[in-house]
Motif scaffolding. Structure first.
Motif, PDB file in Angstrom:
ATOM      1  N   ALA A  24      38.333 -57.728  31.032  1.00 18.70           N
ATOM      2  CA  ALA A  24      37.026 -57.062  31.058  1.00 18.70           C
ATOM      3  C   ALA A  24      37.132 -55.675  30.428  1.00 18.70           C
ATOM      4  O   ALA A  24      36.250 -55.261  29.658  1.00 18.70           O
ATOM      5  CB  ALA A  24      36.519 -56.954  32.499  1.00 18.70           C
TER       6      ALA A  24
ATOM      7  N   ASP B 219      42.029 -60.686  34.696  1.00 18.08           N
ATOM      8  CA  ASP B 219      40.579 -60.663  34.501  1.00 18.08           C
ATOM      9  C   ASP B 219      40.066 -59.236  34.349  1.00 18.08           C
ATOM     10  O   ASP B 219      39.210 -58.963  33.512  1.00 18.08           O
ATOM     11  CB  ASP B 219      39.867 -61.360  35.662  1.00 18.08           C
ATOM     12  CG  ASP B 219      40.091 -62.869  35.660  1.00 18.08           C
ATOM     13  OD1 ASP B 219      40.558 -63.404  34.634  1.00 18.08           O
ATOM     14  OD2 ASP B 219      39.814 -63.502  36.703  1.00 18.08           O
ATOM     15  N   LYS B 220      40.606 -58.326  35.164  1.00 20.58           N
ATOM     16  CA  LYS B 220      40.201 -56.914  35.054  1.00 20.58           C
ATOM     17  C   LYS B 220      40.599 -56.352  33.694  1.00 20.58           C
ATOM     18  O   LYS B 220      39.817 -55.649  33.049  1.00 20.58           O
ATOM     19  CB  LYS B 220      40.835 -56.075  36.172  1.00 20.58           C
ATOM     20  CG  LYS B 220      40.364 -56.395  37.539  1.00 20.58           C
ATOM     21  CD  LYS B 220      39.396 -55.375  37.997  1.00 20.58           C
ATOM     22  CE  LYS B 220      39.049 -55.687  39.450  1.00 20.58           C
ATOM     23  NZ  LYS B 220      37.813 -55.124  39.826  1.00 20.58           N
TER      24      LYS B 220
ATOM     25  N   ARG C  64      37.394 -56.128  26.690  1.00 18.38           N
ATOM     26  CA  ARG C  64      36.091 -56.430  26.094  1.00 18.38           C
ATOM     27  C   ARG C  64      35.233 -55.169  26.012  1.00 18.38           C
ATOM     28  O   ARG C  64      34.578 -54.921  25.004  1.00 18.38           O
ATOM     29  CB  ARG C  64      35.378 -57.511  26.897  1.00 18.38           C
ATOM     30  CG  ARG C  64      35.880 -58.909  26.622  1.00 18.38           C
ATOM     31  CD  ARG C  64      34.970 -59.966  27.238  1.00 18.38           C
ATOM     32  NE  ARG C  64      34.900 -59.908  28.689  1.00 18.38           N
ATOM     33  CZ  ARG C  64      35.774 -60.456  29.515  1.00 18.38           C
ATOM     34  NH1 ARG C  64      36.799 -61.113  29.038  1.00 18.38           N
ATOM     35  NH2 ARG C  64      35.616 -60.348  30.830  1.00 18.38           N
TER      36      ARG C  64
END
Length: 134
Positions: free
Chosen positions: A44, A40-41, A47
């Motif tokens: 992110a 997830d990190k 992105r």
């Protein structure tokens, strides 16, 4: 061979004891959550990086467009200046006919000519008309 089969069987029996099984499940859960957190990190960050790269691309694209517009304007200005110089030099050397002067002047005027050249063209055409009368 029989010893290997017994060792594998003992390993499986030890693996499925409540304590060992709970420990393995706990470790798998911890590693999965850790993996998910890292993923997830990284997503992110990807992105954010993608957004930054897109913004830089947009900035670069608008800069290129501005440079292209400036280049086109400079090219038109140079064309106009060359035409003005040809017109003035041709009138100064008295090698242009009235129709040539008018043709050059019309092109120059379409490009945004100035009053100085207009006055010179009128003087030159008037002088040619005077020379033809005499």
């Amino acid at each position: 061979m029989q010893q290997i089969a017994q060792d594998i069987g003992q390993f499986i029996m030890d693996l499925f004891t409540p304590y060992t099984f709970a420990t393995v499940i706990s470790l798998i859960t911890i590693f999965y959550k850790f993996y998910k957190l890292i993923r997830d990190k990284l997503d992110a960050q990807d992105r954010a990086t993608t957004t930054q790269l897109y913004q830089k691309f947009q900035d670069l694209s608008s800069s290129i467009t501005a440079i292209n517009d400036l280049q086109q304007q400079n090219y038109k200005d140079i064309q106009k200046e060359v035409l003005r110089l040809q017109l003035l030099e041709g009138m100064d050397s008295k090698r242009l006919s009235e129709s040539e002067v008018r043709q050059f002047y019309d092109k120059y005027h379409e490009m945004g000519g100035n009053s100085f050249v207009t006055a010179k063209v009128q003087e030159y055409v008037h002088g040619l008309e005077e020379d033809q009368k005499t």
